[in-house]
Design an enzyme around this catalytic site. Structure first.
Site, PDB file in Angstrom:
ATOM      1  N   SER A 220      78.865  20.067 -55.645  1.00  0.00           N
ATOM      2  CA  SER A 220      78.433  20.650 -54.330  1.00  0.00           C
ATOM      3  C   SER A 220      79.309  21.942 -54.170  1.00  0.00           C
ATOM      4  CB  SER A 220      78.621  19.645 -53.314  1.00  0.00           C
ATOM      5  OG  SER A 220      77.813  20.076 -52.237  1.00  0.00           O
ATOM      6  N   GLU A 221      78.530  23.126 -53.833  1.00  0.00           N
ATOM      7  CA  GLU A 221      79.735  24.362 -54.070  1.00  0.00           C
ATOM      8  C   GLU A 221      80.548  24.375 -52.800  1.00  0.00           C
ATOM      9  OE1 GLU A 221      76.327  24.568 -54.193  1.00  0.00           O
ATOM     10  OE2 GLU A 221      75.403  26.084 -53.087  1.00  0.00           O
ATOM     11  N   ASN A 222      80.196  23.561 -51.725  1.00  0.00           N
ATOM     12  CA  ASN A 222      81.454  23.717 -50.614  1.00  0.00           C
ATOM     13  C   ASN A 222      82.770  22.702 -51.083  1.00  0.00           C
ATOM     14  OD1 ASN A 222      79.764  21.311 -50.620  1.00  0.00           O
ATOM     15  ND2 ASN A 222      80.468  20.653 -48.847  1.00  0.00           N
TER      16      ASN A 222
END
Lengths: 217, 229
Positions: free
Chosen positions: A45-47
């Site tokens: 998840s890119e966060n």
């Protein structure tokens, strides 16, 4: 099975045991529901999370734990948290095996448009422009045609691009198409459609060579 | 050892009209809630705000926006905010949309003394227009410049009195890079412990990047509550 589930189920077959995978927002998120129990897959998840788990129960909800779609999630054993620069370093650095994204248009050279429609409110590209340059395999999953029936797989994208020559594979509810140096190669036609149906619904030129027909998902 | 402010008002006292601020967070996760509220109360105007998102209509940076305190917004995704849309269409606010990884790296570079870098993100798109493109090993890359800020307002779970910080889960996001890229960085933290009480091997942001601390209760609003039955 509706067409979104069908697309998600076919996309899952592109994921191998041990892969690190980034799933985009929308239909791509559904792919997680179909990952075979005999594969170990780590979702990025890119966060700032490797190892997204299922949605939490009401008791498990933690406001500090979300996915890139801002939904509350959980983590799997073996997960890791990190900052946004690190997250995109692993994306651009080629460490993510597969990225599955939605699209508005794809061109025969593998150009992707999925972030804005001129004249409509611009929301922003988020991480899509970084993702399409880093993952080893970029798979686009989408409806074969737009709601008005017009082709989404085109000779050239008309919408502003997210990335140029970045897509490796297109999966729709009707077919699977590979982007090759010579152009778009039709590889699979799904049950209920003919090769001619796919040609008619695709604006880009298709290379027809060793097509698997009547493929059931 | 670092100033610990008694109120959010005191923590933002140095902010002036026209300044550039970095504000941590992804969506509403990891935002310095109380410092944003204090900026709204202070009423400073013409701010350039660098943050991945711009809050929602009634929370986070959305409050600064509603109060028309932001002149320019630099972020990657601003789609959750109707007031934002209205101000863009009416020309009241300037927006610079940046790919998320490029934004993170611009901030990282700013804090790390790197003035610019080449990245593949945005090549062949509107993002690369007017920017230098160079080819390395047959692949195109676009030149992106670093970002710095007069103030960085960030959020952490724990701090010691030196200003060492530890973040919780995905509330880390842009906060560590912003800590380094702010000329003055103020951290809003849930808990301040005695110096020496944090494990040095677990520190995410070393104290050198932090100029002030403020302890506050977090509301931690959830943007998309998603549960399984």
């Amino acid at each position: 099975m509706n067409s979104r589930e069908k697309i998600a189920r076919r996309a899952e077959k592109e994921i191998e045991n041990g892969n690190y995978v980034n799933l985009g927002i929308g239909i791509p998120t559904l792919v997680a529901n179909f990952i075979s129990p005999d594969k170990t897959v780590v979702l990025q998840s890119e966060n700032g999370l490797l190892g997204i788990g299922p949605y939490p129960t009401e008791q498990e909800v933690n406001p500090d734990l979300i996915n890139a779609g801002k939904e509350t999630v959980t983590t799997i054993p073996g997960s890791a948290f990190f900052n946004s620069a690190e997250s995109f370093a692993m994306i651009r650095g080629g460490h993510v095996d597969v990225a599955i994204l939605g699209a508005m248009e794809v061109s025969e050279k593998g150009d992707l448009a999925n972030w804005m429609i001129p004249g409509k409110m611009i929301k922003g590209m988020g991480g899509a422009m970084d993702l399409v340059h880093g993952a080893k395999k970029i798979i686009v999953i989408m409806d074969h045609c737009a709601k008005d029936g017009s082709a989404k797989i085109k000779k050239q994208c008309e919408l502003p691009l997210t990335g140029k020559a970045v897509v490796n594979k297109i999966i729709t509810e009707r077919a699977m198409i590979e982007v090759t140096e010579n152009g778009l190669e039709l590889k699979e036609v799904f049950e209920g459609y003919s090769v001619q149906d796919i040609i008619d619904a695709t604006e880009a030129e298709l290379i027809i060579n060793n097509v698997r027909e009547n493929v059931s998902i | 050892m670092k100033p610990i402010y008694n109120s959010a008002k005191e923590a933002v006292a140095g902010v002036q009209d026209g300044m550039t601020l970095m504000v941590g967070g992804f969506g509403l996760v990891g935002i310095p809630e109380q410092l944003i509220l204090a900026l709204v109360d202070k009423g400073v105007k013409d701010l350039t705000v660098i943050s991945n998102n711009c809050g929602v209509d009634d929370w986070g940076l959305g409050l600064l926006l509603k109060n028309k305190q932001i002149k320019k917004m630099i972020g990657s995704y601003v789609g959750e905010n109707k007031e934002f849309e209205r101000q863009v269409i009416s020309g009241e606010i300037e927006v610079e949309l940046t790919p998320q990884g490029t934004l993170a790296e611009k901030i990282r570079a700013g804090g790390a003394g790197i003035p610019a870098f080449f990245t593949p993100a945005g090549v062949g798109t509107t993002v690369a227009e007017g920017k230098e493109v160079r080819v390395y090993d047959g692949k195109e890359y676009v030149l992106e410049e670093a970002l710095r800020a007069d103030y960085s307002f960030i959020r952490a779970a724990q701090a010691d009195k030196f200003g060492n910080l530890i973040y919780n889960m995905t509330a880390q996001n842009f906060n560590p890079m912003m800590a380094a890229a702010g000329k003055i960085t103020i951290a809003e933290v849930e808990e301040i412990v005695e110096t020496g009480d944090l494990n040095p091997a677990q520190i995410h942001t070393p104290s050198i990047y932090v100029q002030g601390l403020f302890q506050a209760e977090q509301e931690k609003r959830i943007e998309r509550l998603t549960t399984r039955s």
